[in-house]
Scaffold this active site. Structure first.
Site, PDB file in Angstrom:
ATOM      1  N   GLU A  90       0.756  -1.205  -0.144  1.00  0.00           N
ATOM      2  CA  GLU A  90       0.115  -0.162   0.072  1.00  0.00           C
ATOM      3  C   GLU A  90       0.924   1.353   0.072  1.00  0.00           C
ATOM      4  O   GLU A  90       0.412   2.197  -0.666  1.00  0.00           O
ATOM      5  CB  GLU A  90      -0.858  -0.042   1.340  1.00  0.00           C
ATOM      6  CG  GLU A  90      -2.075  -1.075   1.151  1.00  0.00           C
ATOM      7  CD  GLU A  90      -3.014  -0.612  -0.058  1.00  0.00           C
ATOM      8  OE1 GLU A  90      -3.411   0.283  -0.039  1.00  0.00           O
ATOM      9  OE2 GLU A  90      -3.083  -1.880  -0.656  1.00  0.00           O
ATOM     10  N   SER A 478     -45.043 -33.576  40.035  1.00  0.00           N
ATOM     11  CA  SER A 478     -44.620 -33.985  41.417  1.00  0.00           C
ATOM     12  C   SER A 478     -43.090 -33.403  41.623  1.00  0.00           C
ATOM     13  O   SER A 478     -42.696 -33.679  42.856  1.00  0.00           O
ATOM     14  CB  SER A 478     -44.835 -35.755  41.477  1.00  0.00           C
ATOM     15  OG  SER A 478     -46.011 -35.835  41.443  1.00  0.00           O
TER      16      SER A 478
END
Length: 830
Positions: A90, A478
């Site tokens: 770059e 239960s």
């Protein structure tokens, strides 16, 4: 001569005027563009959106949440190899220029003139500093105006910030494709490794992407990507960053892109991860979740999670297969390329090792199937076509109209799309599979802290994101009874207290009729101990007990345990008729397990912000002396536990001891905990009316495990499909696998408890001739009864009292109406 001097004077004057005009024009132009420049000083305090990462208790990555997948990495943490790759690609003169590369500008200008009128995009000459200006402060507009602003900003940025700071901003902001922003995230996305582990060709490929990630996609544009990567490698060699020999070796390698899978799939933890995401969203909001860079350490035990997922899914599949074959997933035309057609069929992708398949050919004894090909990240279908065989013996479970198949054609036909699983005993053979219709959930929790160690919210997250562990409101049946009996034990009752197990009729009020609760077996045992009532899940005893102690008190204890926020004061709710979640029930059992201390369930241990500061910690206990910097003979550090005491520790042990009896000789006695697991376990089954829900919650001193089975739209699971039959075996299988290396520690007996030998049947003090005696836990000041005081019996009147004679059918399992023994049947809660 005079003319020449005049001419030269004219040229000088004209040149001066033109210079002044030019300077004025340039100054005006610069002023024009400078006045609207964004404030570049904001870069100093720039906080880019950073992804939130969620980790398991052992540090393994579980999930990531982000709009921009970014991990911010200081420049000191970026290896030189990566920096050199990006500079070569770059801006090789980055550390020399002042923000603008005039050679590059001239080259771009010449290219623009040459391509004038060709409709080609102008060549850029942006330095890294200019790219920072554009990415942070400007738009992607292609114009001279934007380029001028970009150049002006670059010059100002260079005067304000160091080169390293500018490069740090660039390497963390730049988009590199596949949802990755910055080099740290891109390294994980493309190569599943940190930036410090990148090789030369890997760093070069990442550096090739800023020009256009889509142009150099690793799968869709592989050749262009290789060409661009090799160009970057050549630039690295030309710039002296690597040796020519290293460059040549690097260019010979493949791209080697290895994208990582969705991490939640790795641990079968999709439901867990989503529950964490919801909590973070509720706690901090959307922006903080997806952009705040939170680091979340969860309670997830990855090994237990995998075991829990397998135990639950195996249980669901076992139940589903016992109820026969429902048919194929879909049907396709197998003429031509069946693989392409099969690849387009939507199948579940999180139920590995199951795979989608299509039936290609059927004989009496086997079916030849083609396995579903996969898609790559470019969306292309794998060209390979894998074939397997499903023999008749591997589909015997697939009953049709209640009968096992004698021919494969009774189950499958060509074109059927089904699920198969490889037979690990026979290479190339598969078993026929079917996605269960029934649903369920499983939660594993640390009883001391409330830390959720594992959570499975259903068979497949891909099929349904509804978390049945936290979102499904179900009747616990239960399994709620221990809360009722713990209330009694905490208020003067003992495990040997007697409650009448006999028919009862209750007027529900005007126009509501009479309620006649029933026992599951539809028989009665007369006066029976509290222990017997829990171990054998006696409904009528529970209703009488609730009537005696009062539903408002039970509702208060249910609130303390966190099972219900507000339990209606109706006796039917003592049998678990109210709706709650599996997580709430497991947490309540955890409080019994830990000696009665209040715990809050949590999936999160700690949360840190992007700077590493702890903003949340679940453990609120105070540690005295933990901040000492060195040892100076001071007292040892101590933890101050100020959590609420929900029930007396002795009550907690009493109900725990009773629930151990459930596992050894009660409703879960036939599951095989003692024989197959061989360590102390307590628990309780639960089955609701019409067998719509089947529960079991079991615990050891170190862990609580809860499971429920039930259809999402409640309907009967089938006659006899109880919690002891369906849910308890899943808990047992989990404990066998997950706790195999844990010591067989007994439940802790709190100080003050007296263990007295009593008759198992009567609850009275055991004598030398007692055939079945157990050690029963009594609080100080209590002891086994010497005479009868039966809740619900008054010797022929309405109440019971000391010295009252026992009912004539005490403990004999007979019907008071007929005097005959009653066989097992259905009805009630179990």
């Amino acid at each position: 001569m005079k003319f020449l001097l005049r001419f030269l004077g004219f040229l000088f004057a004209a040149g001066t005027i033109m210079f002044v005009v030019g300077v004025a024009a340039v100054s005006g132009l610069l002023w024009h563009y400078s006045k609207d420049l964004p404030d570049y000083s904001q870069l100093q305090d720039y906080e880019p959106p950073v992804m939130t990462r969620v980790h398991a208790a052992d540090g393994s990555l579980v999930a990531e949440y982000a709009r921009e997948r970014r991990l911010y990495l200081p420049i000191q943490g970026v290896p030189k190899l990566v920096i050199h790759a990006f500079l070569a690609a770059e801006d090789k003169n980055f550390y020399e220029h002042g923000g603008l590369d005039f050679t590059g500008i001239a080259r771009a200008g010449l290219s623009y003139v040459q391509n004038l009128g060709s409709n080609r995009r102008p060549q850029g000459a942006s330095t890294i500093t200019q790219q920072v200006a554009k990415n942070f402060l400007l738009t992607n507009e292609v114009s001279f105006s934007r380029k001028i602003k970009e150049a002006l900003l670059a010059l100002k940025i260079e005067r304000t910030y160091s080169k390293d700071k500018i490069l740090e901003l660039y390497l963390n902001e730049i988009y590199l494709g596949l949802g990755a922003y910055g080099v740290a995230a891109a390294s994980l996305v493309y190569y599943d490794k940190s930036v410090n582990e990148l090789t030369i060709p890997e760093a070069a490929y990442l550096a090739s992407l800023p020009k256009g990630p889509a142009l150099f996609h690793p799968f869709r544009q592989r050749e262009r990507a290789l060409e661009r990567r090799n160009w970057v490698i050549d630039r690295m060699a030309e710039s002296g960053f690597i040796k020519p020999a290293e460059a040549e070796a690097a260019k010979k390698t493949s791209l080697g892109v290895s994208t990582k899978p969705t991490v939640a799939h790795t641990f079968s933890a999709e439901y867990f991860a989503e529950e964490v995401r919801r909590e973070l969203y509720d706690r901090y909001g959307e922006k903080k979740l997806y952009e705040g860079g939170l680091s979340v350490r969860t309670t997830l035990d990855t090994k237990m999670q995998a075991v829990a997922r397998k135990a639950l899914t195996d249980g669901l599949v076992k139940y589903d297969e016992a109820h026969g074959w429902r048919g194929p997933v879909s049907k396709i035309d197998i003429a031509g390329d069946w693989g392409t057609k099969l690849a387009d069929v939507k199948t579940l992708n999180d139920i590995s090792p199951w795979r989608g398949a299509v039936v290609l050919e059927v004989t009496d004894q086997s079916a030849r199937v083609g396995l579903q090909p996969a898609h790559d990240l470019a969306g292309r279908i794998d060209r390979a076509r894998d074939i397997g065989i499903v023999p008749l013996e591997n589909m015997k479970w697939a009953k049709v109209s209640g009968k096992a198949p004698t021919k494969v054609s009774q189950v499958l036909s060509p074109g059927d799309v089904v699920y198969v699983e490889a037979d690990d005993k026979k290479d190339g053979q598969f078993r026929l599979r079917q996605v269960p219709e029934v649903s369920g959930a499983m939660v594993v929790e640390d009883p001391q802290t409330g830390r959720v160690l594992a959570m499975v919210g259903g068979f497949s997250y891909d099929q349904s994101q509804f978390n049945r562990a936290t979102q499904a409101l179900r009747q616990p049946g239960s399994s709620f009874k221990p809360i009722v009996y713990a209330t009694a034990l905490d208020n003067g009752y003992t495990p040997s207290s007697l409650v009448l197990d006999a028919p009862i009729e209750l007027d529900q009020g005007p126009g509501l009729g009479v309620w006649k609760p029933e026992n599951y077996e539809q028989n009665f045992f007369g006066p029976s101990t509290l222990r017997f009532g829990i171990e054998h899940s006696r409904n009528v005893m529970t209703v009488r007990l609730a009537q005696d102690i009062g539903m408002p008190l039970i509702a208060d204890y249910a609130r303390r345990f966190g099972v219900y926020d507000s339990l209606p004061p109706y006796l039917s709710f003592s049998l678990g008729a109210g709706e709650t979640t599996l997580l709430r029930m497991v947490t309540a059992y955890g409080m019994i397990d830990n000696g009665g201390r209040k715990v809050k369930p949590t999936l999160i241990d700690r949360i840190q912000d992007r700077y590493g500061h702890t903003v949340y910690r679940h453990d609120e206990r105070e540690c005295i002396g933990c901040d000492a910097t060195k040892w100076e003979n001071q007292p040892e550090p101590s933890l101050i536990d100020r959590r609420e005491q929900v029930i007396d520790p002795m009550t907690a042990y009493q109900i725990t001891s009773i629930m151990e009896g459930v596992v050894t000789r009660g409703t879960a006695g036939g599951v095989g905990f003692q024989k197959e697991f061989g360590k102390p376990v307590a628990g309780k089954t639960g089955t609701t009316n019409d067998y719509k829900d089947a529960w079991f919650i079991g615990f050891t001193p170190d862990v609580v495990v809860g499971v429920y089975f039930g259809y999402d739209k409640p309907r009967s699971l089938g006659r006899g499909e109880t919690g002891g039959r369906l849910a308890a075996p899943v808990v047992k299988d989990f404990m066998k696998a997950a706790l195999a290396d844990k010591p067989a520690a007994p439940f802790r007996v709190p100080p003050g408890i007296k263990l007295i030998r009593v008759d198992l049947k009567t609850g009275m003090r055991a004598g030398p001739d007692t055939q079945k005696a157990i050690l029963e836990a009594f609080k100080p000041g209590t002891a086994p009864p010497d005479n009868y005081s039966v809740v619900g019996y008054d010797g022929g009147q309405q109440g019971g009292g000391p010295g009252a004679p026992p009912p004539p059918y005490y403990g004999q399992g007979v019907s008071p109406e007929s005097g005959r023994a009653v066989r097992s049947g259905t009805g009630g809660l179990y």
